[in-house]
Design a protein around this motif. Structure first.
Motif, PDB file in Angstrom:
ATOM      1  N   THR A  74       0.924  -1.322  -0.222  1.00  0.00           N
ATOM      2  CA  THR A  74      -0.037   0.005  -0.151  1.00  0.00           C
ATOM      3  C   THR A  74       0.898   1.033  -0.089  1.00  0.00           C
ATOM      4  O   THR A  74       0.623   2.300  -0.948  1.00  0.00           O
ATOM      5  CB  THR A  74      -0.887   0.116   1.326  1.00  0.00           C
TER       6      THR A  74
ATOM      7  N   SER B  54      -7.613  -8.237  -3.815  1.00  0.00           N
ATOM      8  CA  SER B  54      -8.498  -7.124  -3.731  1.00  0.00           C
ATOM      9  C   SER B  54      -7.378  -6.025  -3.739  1.00  0.00           C
ATOM     10  O   SER B  54      -7.758  -4.982  -4.344  1.00  0.00           O
ATOM     11  CB  SER B  54      -9.085  -6.977  -2.414  1.00  0.00           C
ATOM     12  N   LEU B  55      -6.235  -6.196  -2.911  1.00  0.00           N
ATOM     13  CA  LEU B  55      -5.240  -4.768  -2.905  1.00  0.00           C
ATOM     14  C   LEU B  55      -4.556  -4.653  -3.952  1.00  0.00           C
ATOM     15  O   LEU B  55      -4.484  -3.369  -4.526  1.00  0.00           O
ATOM     16  CB  LEU B  55      -4.391  -5.196  -1.739  1.00  0.00           C
TER      17      LEU B  55
ATOM     18  N   ARG C 102      -8.370  -2.902  -6.199  1.00  0.00           N
ATOM     19  CA  ARG C 102      -8.036  -1.484  -5.643  1.00  0.00           C
ATOM     20  C   ARG C 102      -7.890  -0.534  -6.807  1.00  0.00           C
ATOM     21  O   ARG C 102      -8.335   0.662  -6.929  1.00  0.00           O
ATOM     22  CB  ARG C 102      -6.911  -1.661  -4.719  1.00  0.00           C
TER      23      ARG C 102
END
Lengths: 758, 95
Positions: free
Chosen positions: A599, A747-748, A752
């Motif tokens: 992230t 998902s990340l 995303r």
């Protein structure tokens, strides 16, 4: 209730002298002998770490000294910190826990004796591994926290930072293994009657501590892995234009601060055993002591960034971490008051152990209060990286942890060896260490401008006097430890025979002979209160009367109205299931570390258009589907339908293999478009390659391990049946974990960007 | 090396049946001396060289990082051998 206390006396050293000699220590799985190995190995490392400290003190005794060079000094101070933290205090506490937790909970060994043996050897080997750097050019010289980019190739041409990173990963693996073992032992194997409300406080604190270990260690493992990738594969985590050294600091201190409590919590437990015994009173406020320990455990995970106030994180993070840091002092203070209240009005026996325990209180309070001072951000800015900090953490680690370890050593030595440590030498040893410690470290409070980790200082600085006093103190301290070593030597040879319970103590370990036989208890004991031996000796006033609020009618003997022994268990999960579940929780933290990393770096990506979401989505469905087919396979095994079990297991394996194949295809595709672990067109693409391949690669590796385990299950399928399905269940937990953690990663990394646009 | 250590008959202990069932576990079948049936001796975990072998193997693998990758190969081999030995021991005891 059967009698707890034994009348047997072992005059000789029992388990210390095994029939088949020295080599038997290599293959022992006895928790007591492993505990002793922990203590002996950490004693060895303590000698080395102590010598390093002495050389540093000699170097600093006078200004402009050149006893050692700056380079050697860097290695000394790094290895002193690493040794004392990871190879002395932590393993000593684990050693005591190894020896005494099974005894205190009335069990015969640890839940997993072989795993226990592996942990102790991994601890020894990882320590030796780190010191092996001396033959490869340099010991680690990057500080115990190894701040990036100091650990990167341009700043460290020798292999020393590799020794640092790999050594920490090894020792972390050993610590996590033993922590899982202790957790399962305590949760699954307490004797009848020992509910959570009746557990000895040492066991309580060890339990909390092991959760800190399994949930904090993975942060460091993650950070060290990234450092190793930078060093070996040229990735761009902590070096290069988009490097994020602050992320490293966050990850390191996410371990580093819980670590501080890892080093003291079992000590708090020892304190809570020793003070009541030598004050002849039960522990004051049992629930408060236990729950404040749990509170410390939780809060310790949200204070880490107080090590980073000088980084300039901004007002809000500073305020948050200042507040949490001040708050964690409250549960710690609660404990201090509990121990004081335990001593209050007690008949205090001033044994050496009690002296250490009593001295711990003022010393730890001094260290604690200077710790709270640092929570005030402006004070921290002024004193950061000065000798005031060195004074602070030595008061906590030495005045705190080490004094409690010494208290515990004097308290439990008779149980471990069957011999008393000499009290006259003990007295001398205590005063030398107490005085030496204060003379060494108190003057450092008066050096709040002298920078730490610097090998010398000038005459004009005015720091000479305090440094000279400090060096003299360290010599007294050294003499104190020589007396301790001598005391251990003579007491082992000719010490007074201890007998089962020399201190007239209350907990179950004292119901066994000293030293205890291999099987600990001939019959598994049963307890009704926190002080079973007190109950046995005082049938007219047993503890369970107040603990369980039992009213005794007048003229009736308490034993006739004793409540039934409370059952512990049955437990929903078998020990090996618990082991796997807690291991998965630790793995989860490791993946969280990688996902946080992803992230953070994703802000530098120019594009993630190169990812083929549709195709990877299909492969992902295979992986998630394999989780369901695994459940089906287990269902068939439950019905003893082995053929269908094998069929569905094969389907599971094929689906998992398809996912891995898909990942391989995707990697090849990216690679042929110029994306690699450290390569790419733009810097943004390089960063993408670095974090994408590391995150998904580690997941892929876990899937591969899961597949290997499933294939092993398949080849051994004739061993499994409806009644004997535990290995299948345990491995299926792991398989489900690697399947569903992919949902988060997918998902990340893939979904995303659809929302954020890049 | 997997000689099962039993203690003398002078200290025979039994456990209640339900507790015994709870202690039956695959990873450490004999841990804690769960007696296999009432009246049997206390079983202690057998001594084993596999744990130290496995720890050594892992360390040797790490040595490959700081010396030469070739060093890791014997480490990996020993790792597999030790893990296999360990598993076999568990299975033998479990049956």
């Amino acid at each position: 209730m059967a009698t707890l206390t034994t009348q047997e006396v072992y005059p000789r050293l029992g388990p210390l002298r095994s029939a088949d000699g020295f080599l038997s220590w290599l293959h022992t799985t006895d928790h007591k002998r492993i505990g002793i190995l922990y203590l002996v190995f950490s004693g060895f490392f303590f000698f080395i770490g102590g010598m390093e400290a002495l050389v540093m003190r000699l170097q600093l005794a006078v200004p402009d000294n050149h006893l050692v060079t700056a380079e050697v000094y860097d290695q000394l101070m790094t290895m002193h910190g690493l040794t004392m933290i990871f190879f002395v205090v932590m393993p000593v506490l684990i050693g005591f826990a190894n020896y005494f937790v099974p005894l205190q909970i009335g069990y015969r060994d640890m839940a997993f004796p072989r795993l226990n043996a592996m942990s102790v050897w991994l601890f020894l080997f990882s320590g030796l591994f780190m010191y092996f750097g001396v033959f490869e050019g340099s010991l680690p010289d990057v500080g115990w926290f190894g701040y990036a980019p100091l650990t990167e190739h341009p700043f460290d041409q020798t292999a020393s930072a590799t020794f640092w990173a790999a050594g920490l990963i090894l020792s972390g693996a050993g610590s996590i293994a033993t922590a899982l073992n202790l957790i399962v032992t305590i949760l699954a194997h307490r004797c009848p009657g020992m509910t959570f409300r009746k557990m000895p406080m040492f066991v309580w604190m060890v339990l909390v501590n092991q959760f800190l270990i399994i949930w904090a260690m993975p942060f460091l493992t993650g950070a060290a892995v990234m450092v190793l990738f930078d060093r070996f594969f040229g990735t761009h985590f902590f070096i290069g234009p988009k490097a994020n050294a602050i992320l490293y600091q966050h990850l390191f201190w996410s371990l580093g601060h819980p670590e501080v409590y890892i080093l003291i919590l079992p000590g708090f437990g020892m304190m809570s055993e020793i003070v009541p015994v030598f004050s002849r009173k039960p522990l004051f406020g049992y629930t408060f002591v236990a729950m404040s320990g749990v509170a410390i455990g939780f809060i310790s995970f949200i204070v880490w960034a107080h090590h980073m106030f000088t980084v300039g994180m901004g007002v809000v993070p500073d305020a948050f971490f200042a507040a949490t840091t001040a708050i964690i002092a409250i549960p710690t203070g609660v404990k201090i008051l509990n121990w004081l209240a335990t001593m209050w009005g007690g008949r205090i026996h001033w044994t050496t152990s009690m002296k250490y325990a009593a001295a711990f209180i003022p010393l730890f309070v001094i260290g604690g209060i200077s710790g709270v001072m640092f929570s005030y951000v402006p004070i921290d800015w002024q004193t950061h990286d000065t000798y005031f900090v060195v004074a602070h953490f030595h008061y906590v680690m030495f005045g705190g942890s080490m004094f409690l370890i010494l208290a515990g050593l004097y308290y439990w030595f008779p149980k471990m060896t069957g011999r008393m440590l000499d009290e006259r030498l003990g007295n001398l040893n205590f005063w030398l260490i107490f005085i030496g410690f204060n003379v060494t470290f108190f003057p450092m409070h008066f050096l709040p401008t002298m920078p730490r980790r610097v090998y010398t200082y000038t005459v004009g600085s005015g720091w000479g006097l305090m440094n000279m006093i400090s060096t003299i103190g360290s010599m007294i301290l050294f003499a104190g430890f020589l007396v301790l070593a001598w005391n251990i030597y003579v007491s082992l040879r000719n010490g007074k025979v201890a007998g089962p319970n020399p201190w007239n103590a209350f907990t179950l370990e004292w119901a066994t002979p000293s030293p205890p036989p291999a099987y600990n208890f001939a019959a598994i004991p049963e307890v009704r209160s926190r002080r079973p031996l007190w109950d046995e000796q005082h049938p007219e006033a047993p503890d369970w009367i107040h603990e369980d609020n039992v009213t005794i009618p007048a003229g009736v003997a308490p034993s006739t109205v004793a409540p039934p022994i409370q059952r512990v268990g049955p437990h929903k999960f078998k020990p090996s299931q618990q082991l796997m579940l807690f291991f998965i929780s630790s793995e989860f933290i490791f993946f969280c570390t990688l996902m946080v990393m992803y992230t953070v770096y994703s802000q530098y990506f120019t594009s993630t258009k190169q990812l083929n979401i549709g195709l990877t989505g299909i492969f992902s469905l295979c992986l998630w589907g394999s989780s369901i087919t695994m459940i089906v396979a287990e269902r068939f095994l439950k019905k003893d339908n082995r053929r269908m079990f094998v069929t569905w297991l094969v389907i599971t394996i094929i689906l998992g293999a398809i996912f891995l194949g898909g990942q391989g295809h995707e990697y090849y595709d990216l690679w042929s478009h110029g994306y690699g672990l450290s390569t790419g067109g733009s810097m943004g693409a390089k960063v993408f390659g670095t974090v994408f391949f590391v995150l998904t690669g580690f997941h892929g590796f876990h899937v591969a391990v899961g597949l290997v385990l499933l294939i092993i299950l398949l080849f051994m399928s004739k061993n499994w049946s409806a009644k004997k399905d535990l290995p299948v269940t345990v491995i299926s937990y792991y398989w489900h974990f690697v399947d569903w953690i992919w949902l988060l990663i997918f998902s990340l990394a893939y979904l995303r960007p659809l929302v954020t646009g890049h | 090396m997997s000689t099962e250590e039993r203690i003398g008959s002078s200290s025979v202990a039994t456990l209640p049946a339900e507790e015994e069932a709870e202690h039956q576990d695959v990873l450490e079948p004999e841990a804690g001396g769960a007696a296999h049936g009432a009246g049997h001796d206390i079983h202690l975990p057998p001594e084993s060289l596999w744990p130290i072998a496995l720890a050594f193997a892992i360390t040797i693998c790490a040595f490959g990082l700081v010396t030469n990758y070739l060093v890791s190969i014997p480490g990996l081999l020993l790792f597999v051998v030790a893990l296999r030995g360990w598993t076999q021991e568990l299975l033998r005891a479990w049956h």
